[in-house]
Design an enzyme around this catalytic site. Sequence first.
Site, short mmCIF file in Angstrom:
data_model
loop_
_atom_site.label_atom_id
_atom_site.label_comp_id
_atom_site.label_asym_id
_atom_site.label_seq_id
_atom_site.Cartn_x
_atom_site.Cartn_y
_atom_site.Cartn_z
N ALA A 66 0.87 -1.18 0.00
CA ALA A 66 0.00 0.00 0.00
C ALA A 66 0.90 1.22 0.00
CB ALA A 66 -0.88 -0.02 1.24
N GLY A 111 0.47 -5.06 0.82
CA GLY A 111 -0.70 -5.16 -0.05
C GLY A 111 -0.41 -5.94 -1.33
N GLU A 114 -0.81 -9.46 -0.37
CA GLU A 114 -2.24 -9.66 -0.10
C GLU A 114 -3.07 -9.72 -1.38
OE1 GLU A 114 -2.10 -6.34 2.63
OE2 GLU A 114 -2.95 -7.61 4.20
N GLU A 134 4.23 -4.87 7.39
CA GLU A 134 3.45 -3.80 8.05
C GLU A 134 3.90 -3.50 9.47
OE1 GLU A 134 2.19 -6.22 6.22
OE2 GLU A 134 0.72 -5.39 4.81
N1 COA Z 1 4.54 3.20 -0.82
C1 COA Z 1 4.92 4.36 -1.38
N2 COA Z 1 6.03 4.50 -2.11
C2 COA Z 1 6.78 3.40 -2.27
C3 COA Z 1 6.47 2.17 -1.72
C4 COA Z 1 5.27 2.08 -0.96
N3 COA Z 1 4.85 0.94 -0.41
N4 COA Z 1 7.41 1.28 -2.04
C5 COA Z 1 8.31 1.93 -2.80
N5 COA Z 1 7.93 3.23 -2.94
C6 COA Z 1 8.61 4.28 -3.68
C7 COA Z 1 9.83 4.81 -2.95
O1 COA Z 1 9.45 5.76 -1.97
C8 COA Z 1 10.60 5.40 -4.08
O2 COA Z 1 10.00 6.63 -4.44
P1 COA Z 1 10.94 7.94 -4.74
O3 COA Z 1 11.79 7.51 -5.91
O4 COA Z 1 9.95 8.99 -5.08
O5 COA Z 1 11.73 8.17 -3.50
C9 COA Z 1 10.33 4.43 -5.23
O6 COA Z 1 9.12 3.76 -4.89
C10 COA Z 1 11.42 3.40 -5.42
O7 COA Z 1 11.60 2.73 -4.21
P2 COA Z 1 13.02 2.56 -3.48
O8 COA Z 1 12.80 2.34 -2.03
O9 COA Z 1 13.94 3.68 -3.88
O10 COA Z 1 13.54 1.20 -4.18
P3 COA Z 1 14.58 0.16 -3.57
O11 COA Z 1 14.90 -0.75 -4.70
O12 COA Z 1 15.69 0.85 -2.90
O13 COA Z 1 13.76 -0.66 -2.46
C11 COA Z 1 11.84 -1.81 -1.55
C12 COA Z 1 12.68 -1.46 -2.80
C13 COA Z 1 10.60 -2.56 -2.00
C14 COA Z 1 12.68 -2.72 -0.62
C15 COA Z 1 11.47 -0.52 -0.79
O14 COA Z 1 10.91 0.39 -1.72
C16 COA Z 1 10.48 -0.72 0.32
O15 COA Z 1 10.84 -1.20 1.38
N6 COA Z 1 9.21 -0.33 0.09
C17 COA Z 1 8.18 -0.37 1.08
C18 COA Z 1 7.69 -1.79 1.27
C19 COA Z 1 6.61 -1.86 2.33
O16 COA Z 1 6.84 -1.62 3.49
N7 COA Z 1 5.40 -2.20 1.89
C20 COA Z 1 4.29 -2.44 2.75
C21 COA Z 1 3.48 -1.25 2.95
S1 COA Z 1 2.13 -1.68 4.02
#
Ligand code: COA
Length: 260
Positions: A66, A111, A114, A134
Site C-alpha cells: 500500500a 498489499g 495480499e 506492516e
Molecule cells: N509506498 C509508497 N512508495 C513506495 C512504496 C510504498 N509501499 N514502495 C516503494 N515506494 C517508492 C519509494 O518511496 C521510491 O520513491 P521515490 O523515488 O519517489 O523516493 C520508489 O518507490 C522506489 O523505491 P526505493 O525504495 O527507492 O527502491 P529500492 O529498490 O531501494 O527498495 C523496496 C525497494 C521494495 C525494498 C522498498 O521500496 C520498500 O521497502 N518499500 C516499502 C515496502 C513496504 O513496506 N510495503 C508495505 C506497505 S504496508
Amino acid sequence: MDLGNVQVRKEPPLGWIVINRPDKLNALNAETIRELYAAFLSLRDDPEIKSVILTGSGDKAFVAGADISELAKLDQTSGKDYVLEGQELTKLIENYRKPVIAAINGYALGGGTELALACHIRIASENARMGQPEVKLGLIPGFGGTQRLARLVGKGKAMELVLSGKMIDAQEALAIGLVNSVVLQNDLVSTCEALAGEMIANAPLALEYSIRAINEGLDKNLPEGLLLEAELFGITCSSEDSNEGTKAFLEKRKANFKGK
Ligand code: COA
C-alpha cells in the site's frame, strides 16, 4: 483501456490487468485500488475473457505494498474505511468466476502479497520477494494478510512472516506454498498464459463451481463443506457442458464446451 494507474489489455480469451506506477514500484494508492476494482469488474462481465492475469509493470515490482504516503495520514476511522475498501477488491478477485493468476514479477510486499493471496494461482519470477512488512511501520496487514496467509501457508508460517515482517525470496515462497511455482523472469508471461490456457480449456461452469467450493468450503467445517460440494456437483451434473464432456470422452473426441 488505460485507467491511469492500471492498464487493462484484452487478448481474448485472456485478459491482462497491469498495475502501472513503476516509479513507485506499483504501490497501491487509493486511486489505484479503485481502478483495479473497475478493471476486474469490466473483465468479469466480458464474455470474451475467460481468465485474467494480474501483474505489475516493469521488471522490479508486482506491488511494493500500500502507498505509505497515504498510510501515514490515516486515523482509526479512515484506516478502517481504507482497508475495508481494499478488502472489497480482494474479495472481488477471490470470488471471481474465472481463474485469476498473479504473475509476481518482483517485489510483492504488504498489499502486494495480499493482492496475490486473493488470486486463485500465484506464479513468481525468480526475482520475486514477498512479505508482510506492516509491523515495521507500526501497522498490521489490512487487505486480508492475517487471514488468507494463515489459510494458505498455515498458522506457524503466517505468524513468522507477519510478526517478523521479513522478506522472503521466491524459492522460500515456493517451499512454504505461498506461490504455486517459480520461473525465470523471461518465462513468466508464457508460463502464466500456458497455465491459463490449460484451465480455460475446461468447462467454464465447472471452473466457477470449483472456485466456489474451495473458497466457501474453507470457511465451513468438513461436513458442511462436503454438503456444499455435493450441491454444486449436482448442479454441474445438470449442465449441458457435463453432458458434452462425458459424451466427448466416451466418443474419444475433444469436448466443445459452451459454458451452459
Ligand atoms: N509506498 C509508497 N512508495 C513506495 C512504496 C510504498 N509501499 N514502495 C516503494 N515506494 C517508492 C519509494 O518511496 C521510491 O520513491 P521515490 O523515488 O519517489 O523516493 C520508489 O518507490 C522506489 O523505491 P526505493 O525504495 O527507492 O527502491 P529500492 O529498490 O531501494 O527498495 C523496496 C525497494 C521494495 C525494498 C522498498 O521500496 C520498500 O521497502 N518499500 C516499502 C515496502 C513496504 O513496506 N510495503 C508495505 C506497505 S504496508
